[in-house]
Design a protein around this motif. Structure first.
Motif, PDB file in Angstrom:
ATOM      1  N   MET A 182      39.978  -2.059 -18.037  1.00 53.11           N
ATOM      2  CA  MET A 182      39.692  -1.285 -20.075  1.00 53.11           C
ATOM      3  C   MET A 182      40.146   0.023 -18.887  1.00 53.11           C
ATOM      4  SD  MET A 182      37.739  -3.435 -21.668  1.00 53.11           S
ATOM      5  CE  MET A 182      37.723  -5.183 -21.997  1.00 53.11           C
ATOM      6  N   SER A 183      40.695   1.253 -19.435  1.00 51.98           N
ATOM      7  CA  SER A 183      40.405   1.810 -19.192  1.00 51.98           C
ATOM      8  C   SER A 183      40.507   3.462 -21.007  1.00 51.98           C
ATOM      9  CB  SER A 183      42.197   2.386 -18.945  1.00 51.98           C
ATOM     10  OG  SER A 183      42.727   2.936 -20.265  1.00 51.98           O
ATOM     11  N   ALA A 184      39.346   4.270 -19.420  1.00 49.16           N
ATOM     12  CA  ALA A 184      39.333   5.626 -20.637  1.00 49.16           C
ATOM     13  C   ALA A 184      40.497   5.811 -21.372  1.00 49.16           C
ATOM     14  CB  ALA A 184      38.577   7.208 -19.495  1.00 49.16           C
ATOM     15  N   GLU A 185      41.864   5.971 -21.470  1.00 53.60           N
ATOM     16  CA  GLU A 185      42.545   5.501 -22.176  1.00 53.60           C
ATOM     17  C   GLU A 185      42.781   4.831 -23.280  1.00 53.60           C
ATOM     18  OE1 GLU A 185      48.069   5.972 -21.481  1.00 53.60           O
ATOM     19  OE2 GLU A 185      47.343   5.191 -19.636  1.00 53.60           O
ATOM     20  N   ARG A 186      42.301   3.932 -23.176  1.00 59.20           N
ATOM     21  CA  ARG A 186      42.514   2.796 -24.331  1.00 59.20           C
ATOM     22  C   ARG A 186      41.394   2.211 -24.950  1.00 59.20           C
ATOM     23  NH1 ARG A 186      41.436  -3.504 -22.262  1.00 59.20           N
ATOM     24  NH2 ARG A 186      41.602  -4.003 -24.183  1.00 59.20           N
ATOM     25  N   ALA A 187      40.368   3.099 -24.649  1.00 58.96           N
ATOM     26  CA  ALA A 187      38.645   4.046 -25.179  1.00 58.96           C
ATOM     27  C   ALA A 187      39.389   5.081 -26.421  1.00 58.96           C
ATOM     28  CB  ALA A 187      37.863   4.486 -24.622  1.00 58.96           C
ATOM     29  N   LEU A 188      40.194   6.113 -25.858  1.00 60.51           N
ATOM     30  CA  LEU A 188      40.776   7.398 -26.525  1.00 60.51           C
ATOM     31  C   LEU A 188      41.378   6.718 -27.932  1.00 60.51           C
ATOM     32  CD1 LEU A 188      40.311   9.835 -23.642  1.00 60.51           C
ATOM     33  CD2 LEU A 188      39.573   9.704 -25.694  1.00 60.51           C
TER      34      LEU A 188
ATOM     35  N   GLU B 108      41.665   4.327 -29.023  1.00 60.31           N
ATOM     36  CA  GLU B 108      41.033   3.129 -30.349  1.00 60.31           C
ATOM     37  C   GLU B 108      39.764   3.756 -31.187  1.00 60.31           C
ATOM     38  OE1 GLU B 108      40.621  -0.021 -31.244  1.00 60.31           O
ATOM     39  OE2 GLU B 108      42.366  -0.556 -30.104  1.00 60.31           O
ATOM     40  N   LEU B 109      39.548   5.236 -29.514  1.00 59.69           N
ATOM     41  CA  LEU B 109      38.157   6.533 -31.121  1.00 59.69           C
ATOM     42  C   LEU B 109      39.764   6.910 -32.062  1.00 59.69           C
ATOM     43  CD1 LEU B 109      36.156   7.578 -27.972  1.00 59.69           C
ATOM     44  CD2 LEU B 109      35.722   7.087 -30.305  1.00 59.69           C
ATOM     45  N   VAL B 110      40.911   7.347 -31.376  1.00 56.89           N
ATOM     46  CA  VAL B 110      42.135   7.840 -32.777  1.00 56.89           C
ATOM     47  C   VAL B 110      41.885   7.272 -33.480  1.00 56.89           C
ATOM     48  CG1 VAL B 110      44.309   9.157 -32.435  1.00 56.89           C
ATOM     49  CG2 VAL B 110      42.448  10.077 -30.303  1.00 56.89           C
ATOM     50  N   ARG B 111      42.533   6.399 -33.354  1.00 52.39           N
ATOM     51  CA  ARG B 111      43.417   4.556 -34.064  1.00 52.39           C
ATOM     52  C   ARG B 111      42.069   4.743 -35.141  1.00 52.39           C
ATOM     53  NH1 ARG B 111      42.026   0.331 -35.649  1.00 52.39           N
ATOM     54  NH2 ARG B 111      40.339  -0.006 -33.606  1.00 52.39           N
TER      55      ARG B 111
ATOM     56  N   SER C 201      35.129  -2.049 -25.084  1.00 52.45           N
ATOM     57  CA  SER C 201      34.051  -3.683 -26.198  1.00 52.45           C
ATOM     58  C   SER C 201      33.569  -3.156 -27.144  1.00 52.45           C
ATOM     59  CB  SER C 201      32.716  -4.210 -25.162  1.00 52.45           C
ATOM     60  OG  SER C 201      33.758  -5.532 -24.113  1.00 52.45           O
ATOM     61  N   VAL C 202      32.734  -2.216 -27.859  1.00 50.05           N
ATOM     62  CA  VAL C 202      31.881  -1.716 -28.896  1.00 50.05           C
ATOM     63  C   VAL C 202      33.096  -1.178 -30.090  1.00 50.05           C
ATOM     64  CG1 VAL C 202      31.014   0.033 -30.240  1.00 50.05           C
ATOM     65  CG2 VAL C 202      30.015  -1.212 -28.072  1.00 50.05           C
ATOM     66  N   LEU C 203      34.165   0.032 -29.242  1.00 54.24           N
ATOM     67  CA  LEU C 203      35.573  -0.465 -30.234  1.00 54.24           C
ATOM     68  C   LEU C 203      36.277  -1.276 -30.415  1.00 54.24           C
ATOM     69  CD1 LEU C 203      36.243   2.991 -28.032  1.00 54.24           C
ATOM     70  CD2 LEU C 203      35.662   3.270 -30.367  1.00 54.24           C
ATOM     71  N   GLU C 204      36.778  -2.159 -29.539  1.00 51.82           N
ATOM     72  CA  GLU C 204      37.080  -3.597 -30.522  1.00 51.82           C
ATOM     73  C   GLU C 204      36.652  -5.165 -31.522  1.00 51.82           C
ATOM     74  OE1 GLU C 204      39.817  -4.663 -27.203  1.00 51.82           O
ATOM     75  OE2 GLU C 204      41.336  -2.553 -26.683  1.00 51.82           O
ATOM     76  N   GLY C 205      34.825  -4.365 -31.400  1.00 50.85           N
ATOM     77  CA  GLY C 205      34.224  -5.022 -32.102  1.00 50.85           C
ATOM     78  C   GLY C 205      34.330  -6.906 -30.948  1.00 50.85           C
ATOM     79  N   LYS C 206      34.277  -6.432 -29.932  1.00 52.20           N
ATOM     80  CA  LYS C 206      34.329  -7.757 -28.975  1.00 52.20           C
ATOM     81  C   LYS C 206      32.457  -7.761 -28.709  1.00 52.20           C
ATOM     82  CE  LYS C 206      38.018  -7.570 -26.696  1.00 52.20           C
ATOM     83  NZ  LYS C 206      39.235  -7.413 -25.961  1.00 52.20           N
ATOM     84  N   PRO C 207      32.227  -8.822 -28.062  1.00 48.69           N
ATOM     85  CA  PRO C 207      30.905  -9.655 -28.275  1.00 48.69           C
ATOM     86  C   PRO C 207      30.520  -8.652 -26.629  1.00 48.69           C
ATOM     87  CG  PRO C 207      32.061 -11.852 -28.340  1.00 48.69           C
ATOM     88  CD  PRO C 207      32.740 -10.315 -28.884  1.00 48.69           C
ATOM     89  N   VAL C 208      29.504  -8.331 -26.597  1.00 51.62           N
ATOM     90  CA  VAL C 208      28.946  -7.870 -24.786  1.00 51.62           C
ATOM     91  C   VAL C 208      27.905  -8.469 -24.660  1.00 51.62           C
ATOM     92  CG1 VAL C 208      28.073  -6.027 -23.970  1.00 51.62           C
ATOM     93  CG2 VAL C 208      29.795  -5.413 -26.349  1.00 51.62           C
TER      94      VAL C 208
END
Length: 163
Positions: free
Chosen positions: A1-7, A9-12, A155-162
């Motif tokens: 998982m990367s910062a790029e992916r997190a960002l 998701e945040l922008v989306r 994980s939080v942004l994608e709504g996945k269980p942690v």
């Protein structure tokens, strides 16, 4: 998982992010701002390396800091909530722990807590804290803590269980 992916998701989601760091000393913020277009979602960061700054700047309960020290899951959660509030972000991420070479607050080297704070909704408390026991030298522990914080956020942004 990367910062790029997190960002992405945040922008989306139209959400913003702020980070509070202790043992990572700015590495987590650097991970995000290295991504082109980070300013669309990343608001900023606070590096509260000194224990007293966790209380005076981020609003961590001074009694908690006095009794349990800075390396504690509740401190991580309060740091994440505090930076979220302080910088006006939708989501706050925090890191606290012991990178070494010596133990701190009775915690061994490699003890790390990463936290994410967000708006509570039905069925959620609005925060997650992950305890970590990391191995390696100081630089390795700090790098692994950044990776774990980004992974928890995704994980939080994608709504996945942690867990």
């Amino acid at each position: 998982m990367s910062a790029e992916r997190a960002l992405a998701e945040l922008v989306r989601a139209g959400s913003t992010l702020a980070v509070a760091e202790s043992l990572t000393g700015g590495l987590l913020a650097a991970e995000f701002v290295a991504v082109p277009g980070a300013s669309k979602a990343f608001r900023g960061s606070v590096t509260a390396y000194a224990t007293e700054l966790k209380g005076s700047v981020l609003g961590v309960d001074p009694e908690l800091l006095a009794t349990r020290g800075a390396v504690d899951p509740d401190v991580a959660a309060q740091m994440a909530r505090g930076v979220r509030r302080l910088l006006g972000a939708d989501i706050g991420v925090a890191t606290t722990g012991v990178a070494g070479p010596d133990p701190q607050d009775g915690q061994p080297v490699g003890t790390v807590f990463v936290a994410v704070a967000f708006e509570p909704s039905a069925g959620t408390s609005g925060e997650l804290v992950t305890p970590l026991r990391l191995s390696g030298d100081r630089a390795t522990i700090r790098r692994k803590a950044v990776e774990a914080a980004v992974d928890l956020l995704v994980s939080v942004l994608e709504g996945k269980p942690v867990g």
